[in-house]
Design an enzyme around this catalytic site. Sequence first.
Site, PDB file in Angstrom:
ATOM      1  N   CYS A  78      39.451  44.313  35.686  1.00 13.83           N
ATOM      2  CA  CYS A  78      39.686  43.291  36.705  1.00 13.83           C
ATOM      3  C   CYS A  78      38.337  42.641  36.973  1.00 13.83           C
ATOM      4  CB  CYS A  78      40.235  43.964  37.962  1.00 13.83           C
ATOM      5  SG  CYS A  78      40.364  42.846  39.356  1.00 13.83           S
TER       6      CYS A  78
ATOM      7  N   GLU B  99      32.026  42.471  41.937  1.00 16.11           N
ATOM      8  CA  GLU B  99      32.731  43.724  41.621  1.00 16.11           C
ATOM      9  C   GLU B  99      33.616  43.568  40.390  1.00 16.11           C
ATOM     10  OE1 GLU B  99      33.614  44.178  46.343  1.00 16.11           O
ATOM     11  OE2 GLU B  99      35.212  44.609  44.934  1.00 16.11           O
TER      12      GLU B  99
END
Length: 348
Positions: free
Chosen positions: A105, A92
């Site tokens: 991120c 992710e």
Amino acid sequence: MEKIDIKSYNEAELLEYMTSLGQPKFRTAQLFKWLQQGVEDFDQMTNLPKPLREILKEQCYIANVSIVKKFVSKIDGTVKYVYELFDGERIESVVMKYEHGYTVCISTQVGCRMGCSFCASGLDGLFRNLTPSEMLAQITKAQQDNGIRISNVVMMGMGEPLDNFDNSVKFLQLVSNDNGLNIGLRHISLSTSGVVPKIKELKGYNFPITLSVSLHAPNDEIRSSMMKVNKKWGVDELLSACREYQKVTTRRISFEYALIEDVNDSDACADELAKRLRGIMCHVNLIPANPVKENSFKKPDMNKIIHFKERLIKKGINATVRRTLGADIDASCGQLRRKAMEEKGGGC
Ligand code: SAH
Ligand code: SF4
């Protein structure tokens, strides 16, 4: 012959390889730039001669990530991605827009072996480390997909960056290279659960990054009940490594503190935390814990969180509550990947 992960090569390694192919020096600079700026196919490297491109295709691969899921927040435009890697594993990344620009991120591992009780990333253990090139590809893919330039990076996605130390260090060197993405180290945060020997090793590099330490509790009793890493390196040892790290790098340390109802949110916890952090130039980032499907913990209500923050501030500790971005597409660290793997019917 196993193909070379050429995007993970730094300039010196690339020069050595290109010299072994009999290529002049300037070709190294050209190739490095293409790779680092996210070109995914050797044929797009139009200033390289065709015979060289053919050799590169034969001997090397360009690590890439492909988007399998994308969620866009209607509230603030935060974008969450589930990416697939060459071997079918999934990770992710999240892109957030702040006043000063875009922050991504990134994940540093597939899964995680640290096993913190509140985190979805560690539920199935570690699958594998990400290569420096796979960390870079998360940034370049997000830039291409959104037509933006990313100015800040946080290594706070899935995985423990200091458990993948060499690749994380190489990533930091590559991503900040002037001929690459050129993202300044001051604009990068590395988050760790507290792998003390590696904090000590990182100190030796004296990178001007922000070290973010996931503390989450003021003492060994509570911290060990949440984080098994604490049984190996307790709070005293961790904070002493942070003090040494700060002495060398002179950078302010950020302490993450995920508030969980009736676990670490009492006044006594705030007081003990303030006491232990005294003398460290730091900032405490309070995070309302994100409930994970497989767990039963709850986050405290906002009044309690603000009260905790104010108690720290009164005792001289700089603290803020982390702004929630992408609340409508919320899924904490590791949850999106698990869901995507379940749907795929494989992996975990
Ligand atoms: N492994 C590193 C970096 C990835 S985790 C680390 O632990 O620091 C990134 C951050 O998310 C850490 O501060 C982690 O403690 C926090 N986190 C994980 N699960 C969470 C949850 N359910 N709620 C709130 N924060 C969480
Ligand atoms: Fe791993 Fe960080 Fe999750 Fe702990 S919080 S399991 S170290 S990713």
